[in-house]
Design a protein around this motif. Sequence first.
Motif, PDB file in Angstrom:
ATOM      1  N   ASN A 115      -4.659   2.610  -0.994  1.00 61.40           N
ATOM      2  CA  ASN A 115      -4.174   2.629  -2.373  1.00 61.40           C
ATOM      3  C   ASN A 115      -3.228   1.444  -2.541  1.00 61.40           C
ATOM      4  N   GLU A 136       0.831  -1.202   0.000  1.00 59.63           N
ATOM      5  CA  GLU A 136       0.000   0.000   0.000  1.00 59.63           C
ATOM      6  C   GLU A 136       0.863   1.249   0.000  1.00 59.63           C
ATOM      7  N   SER A 166      -0.894  10.712  -8.585  1.00 58.24           N
ATOM      8  CA  SER A 166       0.198   9.817  -8.992  1.00 58.24           C
ATOM      9  C   SER A 166       1.510  10.586  -9.090  1.00 58.24           C
ATOM     10  N   LYS A 226      -1.024   7.984  -1.030  1.00 61.19           N
ATOM     11  CA  LYS A 226      -1.987   8.093  -2.116  1.00 61.19           C
ATOM     12  C   LYS A 226      -3.350   7.503  -1.722  1.00 61.19           C
ATOM     13  N   SER A 227      -3.451   6.969  -0.504  1.00 61.67           N
ATOM     14  CA  SER A 227      -4.699   6.366  -0.031  1.00 61.67           C
ATOM     15  C   SER A 227      -5.742   7.428   0.257  1.00 61.67           C
ATOM     16  N   GLU A 228      -6.968   7.002   0.336  1.00 60.31           N
ATOM     17  CA  GLU A 228      -8.083   7.889   0.676  1.00 60.31           C
ATOM     18  C   GLU A 228      -8.662   7.433   2.006  1.00 60.31           C
ATOM     19  N   LYS A 256      -1.669   6.409  -8.215  1.00 60.55           N
ATOM     20  CA  LYS A 256      -2.869   6.485  -7.385  1.00 60.55           C
ATOM     21  C   LYS A 256      -3.933   5.616  -8.045  1.00 60.55           C
ATOM     22  N   ASN A 257      -4.312   4.529  -7.366  1.00 58.98           N
ATOM     23  CA  ASN A 257      -5.258   3.572  -7.915  1.00 58.98           C
ATOM     24  C   ASN A 257      -6.672   3.741  -7.379  1.00 58.98           C
ATOM     25  N   VAL A 258      -6.851   4.646  -6.425  1.00 57.01           N
ATOM     26  CA  VAL A 258      -8.185   4.876  -5.867  1.00 57.01           C
ATOM     27  C   VAL A 258      -8.667   6.254  -6.305  1.00 57.01           C
TER      28      VAL A 258
END
Length: 193
Positions: A122, A111, A153, A115-117, A143-145
């Motif tokens: 993320n 993770e 990103s 970049k997590s929410e 950033k995947n979320v």
Amino acid sequence: MSIKSKLGLGVATAVLGMGLIGGGTFAYFSDTAEASNTFAAGTLDLAVDPEVIIDVDDLSPGSWMIRAFDLVNNGSLDISEVLLSTSYEVEDAKGDNTDDFGKHIRVNFLENSDKSEEYGPNDIIFSTTLYELQQMTPDAVEKNVIGFENEGSGLPAGTQDTMYVEFEFVDNGEDQNQFQGDKLSLNWSFEAR
């Protein structure tokens, strides 16, 4: 004054006038200025802190461990992606392996917390064995979320992203005695682009 003198003076005046006109067409003002220019390439300088992410002994099937590390951009340029490449070597202690030890070590998640929410992590990697991960090159700073709470990103110059990873020696419910005493040396290579 005689006509000859007047004529001579007129010719001399005409020649002087022509000389001034002719000379005037060749006379001009000038000035020169120079510009010095430099082209200096920026630098990409990616670091992993700490350099050894995991070093454990006495694993048994079902063991898991979480580690944290930072990807640090010490360069002068922003990094748009950091590709993760995986390789490993297995030391077979007894010489009896019929299976690849890397198929039994799973990355439950990798993770990028920066970049997590608030509503979700993320995850760069989710539930993949080291064996499978060798065929992948995920972007560790992507950033995947969806969301706008944290960074987008990439990895800007002078910043770092904190990463969390969980490894597990998967208990498959079968006899895994062949892995007793074995050692797996994992190499993660992070390539900044």
